[in-house]
Scaffold this motif. Structure first.
Motif, PDB file in Angstrom:
ATOM      1  N   ALA A 172      32.305  53.329  35.349  1.00  0.00           N
ATOM      2  CA  ALA A 172      31.639  51.994  35.347  1.00  0.00           C
ATOM      3  C   ALA A 172      31.681  51.256  36.601  1.00  0.00           C
ATOM      4  N   VAL A 173      32.970  50.749  37.314  1.00  0.00           N
ATOM      5  CA  VAL A 173      32.853  50.011  38.725  1.00  0.00           C
ATOM      6  C   VAL A 173      31.811  50.824  39.562  1.00  0.00           C
ATOM      7  N   GLY A 174      32.572  52.566  39.849  1.00  0.00           N
ATOM      8  CA  GLY A 174      31.582  53.216  41.065  1.00  0.00           C
ATOM      9  C   GLY A 174      30.315  53.449  41.208  1.00  0.00           C
ATOM     10  N   ARG A 175      29.782  53.566  39.750  1.00  0.00           N
ATOM     11  CA  ARG A 175      28.109  53.430  39.144  1.00  0.00           C
ATOM     12  C   ARG A 175      27.562  51.942  39.738  1.00  0.00           C
ATOM     13  N   ARG A 176      27.881  50.925  40.196  1.00  0.00           N
ATOM     14  CA  ARG A 176      27.935  49.816  40.348  1.00  0.00           C
ATOM     15  C   ARG A 176      27.696  49.200  42.168  1.00  0.00           C
ATOM     16  N   GLY A 177      28.663  50.399  42.511  1.00  0.00           N
ATOM     17  CA  GLY A 177      28.791  50.755  43.667  1.00  0.00           C
ATOM     18  C   GLY A 177      30.142  49.716  44.415  1.00  0.00           C
ATOM     19  N   GLY A 178      31.102  49.498  43.104  1.00  0.00           N
ATOM     20  CA  GLY A 178      32.997  49.003  43.977  1.00  0.00           C
ATOM     21  C   GLY A 178      33.080  47.704  43.415  1.00  0.00           C
ATOM     22  N   VAL A 179      34.123  47.171  43.267  1.00  0.00           N
ATOM     23  CA  VAL A 179      34.616  45.622  43.081  1.00  0.00           C
ATOM     24  C   VAL A 179      33.453  45.060  43.559  1.00  0.00           C
ATOM     25  N   LYS A 180      33.467  45.712  45.365  1.00  0.00           N
ATOM     26  CA  LYS A 180      33.231  44.110  46.080  1.00  0.00           C
ATOM     27  C   LYS A 180      31.146  43.481  45.868  1.00  0.00           C
ATOM     28  N   PRO A 181      30.638  45.087  45.231  1.00  0.00           N
ATOM     29  CA  PRO A 181      29.108  43.828  45.303  1.00  0.00           C
ATOM     30  C   PRO A 181      29.529  43.163  43.775  1.00  0.00           C
ATOM     31  N   LEU A 182      30.362  43.674  42.275  1.00  0.00           N
ATOM     32  CA  LEU A 182      30.267  43.086  41.412  1.00  0.00           C
ATOM     33  C   LEU A 182      30.936  41.839  41.483  1.00  0.00           C
ATOM     34  N   ARG A 183      31.690  41.660  42.341  1.00  0.00           N
ATOM     35  CA  ARG A 183      31.965  40.578  42.308  1.00  0.00           C
ATOM     36  C   ARG A 183      31.125  39.092  42.996  1.00  0.00           C
ATOM     37  N   CYS A 184      31.190  37.935  42.456  1.00  0.00           N
ATOM     38  CA  CYS A 184      30.053  36.838  42.528  1.00  0.00           C
ATOM     39  C   CYS A 184      30.179  36.348  43.988  1.00  0.00           C
ATOM     40  N   LEU A 185      29.391  36.194  44.589  1.00  0.00           N
ATOM     41  CA  LEU A 185      29.507  35.915  45.944  1.00  0.00           C
ATOM     42  C   LEU A 185      29.810  34.409  46.372  1.00  0.00           C
ATOM     43  N   ALA A 186      29.803  33.712  44.842  1.00  0.00           N
ATOM     44  CA  ALA A 186      30.077  32.354  45.387  1.00  0.00           C
ATOM     45  C   ALA A 186      31.555  32.621  45.046  1.00  0.00           C
ATOM     46  N   ALA A 187      32.498  33.316  44.575  1.00  0.00           N
ATOM     47  CA  ALA A 187      33.463  33.372  44.564  1.00  0.00           C
ATOM     48  C   ALA A 187      34.556  33.333  45.373  1.00  0.00           C
ATOM     49  N   ARG A 188      35.702  32.372  44.916  1.00  0.00           N
ATOM     50  CA  ARG A 188      37.022  32.782  46.460  1.00  0.00           C
ATOM     51  C   ARG A 188      36.885  33.914  46.574  1.00  0.00           C
ATOM     52  N   ARG A 189      37.807  34.751  48.081  1.00  0.00           N
ATOM     53  CA  ARG A 189      38.435  35.713  48.383  1.00  0.00           C
ATOM     54  C   ARG A 189      39.337  36.278  47.697  1.00  0.00           C
ATOM     55  N   ASN A 190      38.571  37.680  47.221  1.00  0.00           N
ATOM     56  CA  ASN A 190      39.692  38.535  46.778  1.00  0.00           C
ATOM     57  C   ASN A 190      40.272  38.146  44.764  1.00  0.00           C
ATOM     58  N   SER A 191      39.522  37.089  44.462  1.00  0.00           N
ATOM     59  CA  SER A 191      39.857  36.159  42.893  1.00  0.00           C
ATOM     60  C   SER A 191      39.372  37.711  41.825  1.00  0.00           C
ATOM     61  N   ASP A 192      40.096  37.813  40.567  1.00  0.00           N
ATOM     62  CA  ASP A 192      39.273  39.194  39.812  1.00  0.00           C
ATOM     63  C   ASP A 192      37.890  38.593  39.142  1.00  0.00           C
ATOM     64  N   ILE A 193      37.690  39.824  39.002  1.00  0.00           N
ATOM     65  CA  ILE A 193      36.712  39.882  38.071  1.00  0.00           C
ATOM     66  C   ILE A 193      36.956  39.885  36.557  1.00  0.00           C
ATOM     67  N   VAL A 194      36.446  39.021  35.634  1.00  0.00           N
ATOM     68  CA  VAL A 194      36.905  38.914  33.859  1.00  0.00           C
ATOM     69  C   VAL A 194      35.724  38.776  33.420  1.00  0.00           C
TER      70      VAL A 194
END
Lengths: 387, 204
Positions: free
Chosen positions: A66-88
């Motif tokens: 599911a993550v792989g299909r979306r290009g990995g964690v990085k593109p999923l994480r909100c651009l406005a998020a603080r660095r390395n914060s978790d995705i929930v």
């Protein structure tokens, strides 16, 4: 009159952190949810949160896929998020009587090798924890945190209902070109873009297929001028499935056309009507108004409502159409406004915006009251574009 | 105009329910409805009434609106909207709203909403707000499904339930009897009479 199916389960609440456009979403969901917002505000990405949950549990899926299909964690994480914060992603599932029958939450990030890793996975039933990870085994073997319990049949028995519910989510965004030319998506199953739409009709058992085509025919007769009859057939040589439609014509027997000649609007409406007839889980739709006449669009909310009375199925859709929202039975807590913000898109219920509430109570159609809230600030400058 | 088959008549209405009512009245009075304009509320029609009136110089036109609380009775509102109606303009005002016409077939509406006939007001045109009355009556229905469809959920911020429009369309098309309703609703009665005149007045 139809039987009530108020007890069917649906998503009753969505919670997101750092998911794509959103730093935080915390919103209740009704049986129908209408997502509105400017282009690129995240309507599709909000729908994608539900699709992500489905991908975790679907055959050939799983958390990594599911993550792989979306290009990995990085593109999923909100651009406005603080660095390395978790995705929930968190969801409550239930019905009106019991809105929090089930709760599921997944919190993830990436490990040192940039691979997706679960930080927390939690399942609650009627407010009681059934699963809380990381547990002792996870701590002993961190490798286990590359998979959810939800996707593993040998450990999800106590909460398989949620896995089945997520798996019943269906996303539909028919691309007429793909229906006309199924060769482009050979081998795809349950293709949301309609690549295997004809195959899906073919797979439906004979009796159901006939009944549903009759219902679709009745609706299309109203919407499409000169439309008379629809039939399903298989090419006798190659076995490929086809739909053919008869139009009234100056020729005494009318004229038949195959799907490759149908208009965009006819194909989209066909797909929409077929999806409505399927009695499955939550239905996610992208701009169902596309290619349809405004007077038809206006009746979609009532059509969806009637479908829900029959099947209890939840419907979550994105739209730009004030016509669609002009239906006076749409409640203000069914409309979610996506408002872009430098700190990530905010999601608010129309009911919580005082101005909209006052306008609607004063007799202004809902569509007219909400759409201006979603217009880009400087939209008028578009007309100055010269290329 | 030459005599023969009656051509379809254009009309303008406030919403989908009003359109369905007008089409049902057309069957009753032997006319045929053509293009339907509006369906965007009352103020939309008010802004465009001069355009509709201009078209009505040349062919028959029906404009149907609710009186609401805009005036005490229909004549002053008619005067305000259309001081000089065109020769083929059939401008009709429902007192105080089309909802009253639907309530006026007491037997059928009671049956449809699953409520006793005694809960339906006998003079619906005297109601201040027939639409909210319709919802209040539906709220007392014996059938849960009627309540779910017609009555808005608490805190939903709207005045009608999610299935309101489609349920009323079903009622109008399949149950409602305009000629019976006209006995309790004078503005409906005069509307039917006027629509019956269209073929004669237009020389078909």
């Amino acid at each position: 009159m139809r039987e009530s199916t108020a007890s069917a389960f649906r998503f009753t609440h969505l919670y997101l952190e750092n998911w794509r456009n959103f730093t935080k979403v915390d919103v209740d969901l009704q049986k129908r949810a209408f997502l509105i917002g400017p282009n690129a505000s995240g309507k599709s990405n909000l729908l994608d949160a539900f699709r992500f949950l489905r991908d975790i549990v679907s055959i050939g899926g799983g958390f990594q896929a599911a993550v792989g299909r979306r290009g990995g964690v990085k593109p999923l994480r909100c651009l406005a998020a603080r660095r390395n914060s978790d995705i929930v992603i968190g969801a409550r599932i239930g019905n009106n009587e019991c809105p929090s029958a089930w709760e599921y939450e997944i919190r993830f990030s990436q490990d040192k090798q940039s691979l997706p890793a679960i930080v927390k996975e939690c399942v609650r039933k009627n407010g009681r924890d059934l699963l809380l990870r990381p547990n002792r085994e996870d701590k002993a073997d961190p490798q286990r945190l590359t998979q959810t319990y939800l996707e593993q049949i040998n450990v999800n028995k106590a909460f398989r209902d949620i896995a089945e519910f997520f798996n019943s989510v269906r996303y539909l965004h028919i691309v007429p070109q793909l229906v006309r030319d199924p060769g482009r998506s050979v081998g795809r199953q349950d293709d949301p873009y309609g690549g295997d739409f004809l195959e899906q009709i073919a797979k439906t058992n004979n009796k159901t297929q006939k009944t549903w085509l009759k219902k679709v025919e009745k609706a299309l007769k109203i919407a499409v001028p000169q439309f008379e009859q629809i039939e399903f057939e298989r090419d006798p040589v190659r076995g490929t499935p086809h739909l053919k439609v008869k139009y009234t014509h100056w020729r005494p027997h009318g004229a038949w056309q195959k799907e490759d000649q149908f208009s965009d609007g006819t194909l989209r409406l066909l797909g929409l009507l077929w999806a409505i007839l399927e009695k499955s889980g939550p239905l996610l739709l992208e701009e169902p108004e596309l290619s349809l006449h405004t007077k038809i669009v206006r009746h979609l909310p009532q059509m969806f409502w009637r479908m829900q009375m029959r099947s209890g199925r939840q419907i979550i859709l994105s739209t730009h159409s004030s016509e669609l929202l002009s239906e006076e039975g749409i409640a203000l807590d069914e409309v979610l406004l996506l408002i872009p913000h430098p700190e990530g898109t905010k999601v608010r219920l129309a009911r919580d915006i005082q101005e909209i509430l006052h306008l609607v109570q004063g007799g202004i159609p809902l569509g007219e009251a909400v759409i201006p809230h979603t217009a880009p600030e400087n939209h008028f400058q578009m007309s100055l574009f010269e290329g | 105009m030459s005599s023969g088959e009656i051509p379809p008549i254009s009309c303008a209405v406030e919403g989908v329910v009003d359109e369905t009512v007008l089409k049902r009245l057309a069957i009753e009075t032997g006319i045929k409805i053509g293009t339907v304009y509006g369906k965007n509320g009352k103020s939309y029609l008010e802004k465009r009434i001069e355009g509709f009136n201009n078209a009505a110089k040349h062919s028959p036109w029906i404009v149907l609106i609710d009186l609401d609380r805009d005036a005490e009775c229909a004549p002053p509102l008619r005067e305000k909207w259309l001081p000089s109606p065109a020769i083929h303009m059939y401008f009709r005002i429902a007192v105080r709203a089309v909802g009253a016409w639907l309530l006026a077939d007491i037997e059928k509406i009671a049956d449809f909403l699953c409520v006793p006939q005694s809960s339906i007001p006998s003079h619906p045109e005297e109601l201040e707000d027939p639409k909210s009355q319709l919802i209040d009556i539906a709220a007392r229905s014996r059938k849960q499904i009627i309540r779910q469809e017609m009555v808005p959920r608490p805190n939903s911020g709207v005045k009608v339930g999610p299935g309101y429009t489609s349920l009323l369309i079903e009622y109008i098309q399949e149950r409602w009897r305009p000629s019976i309703a006209a006995q309790q609703a004078p503005s409906l009665n005069s509307c039917i009479k006027r629509l019956r005149m269209i073929p004669y007045n237009s020389g078909f």
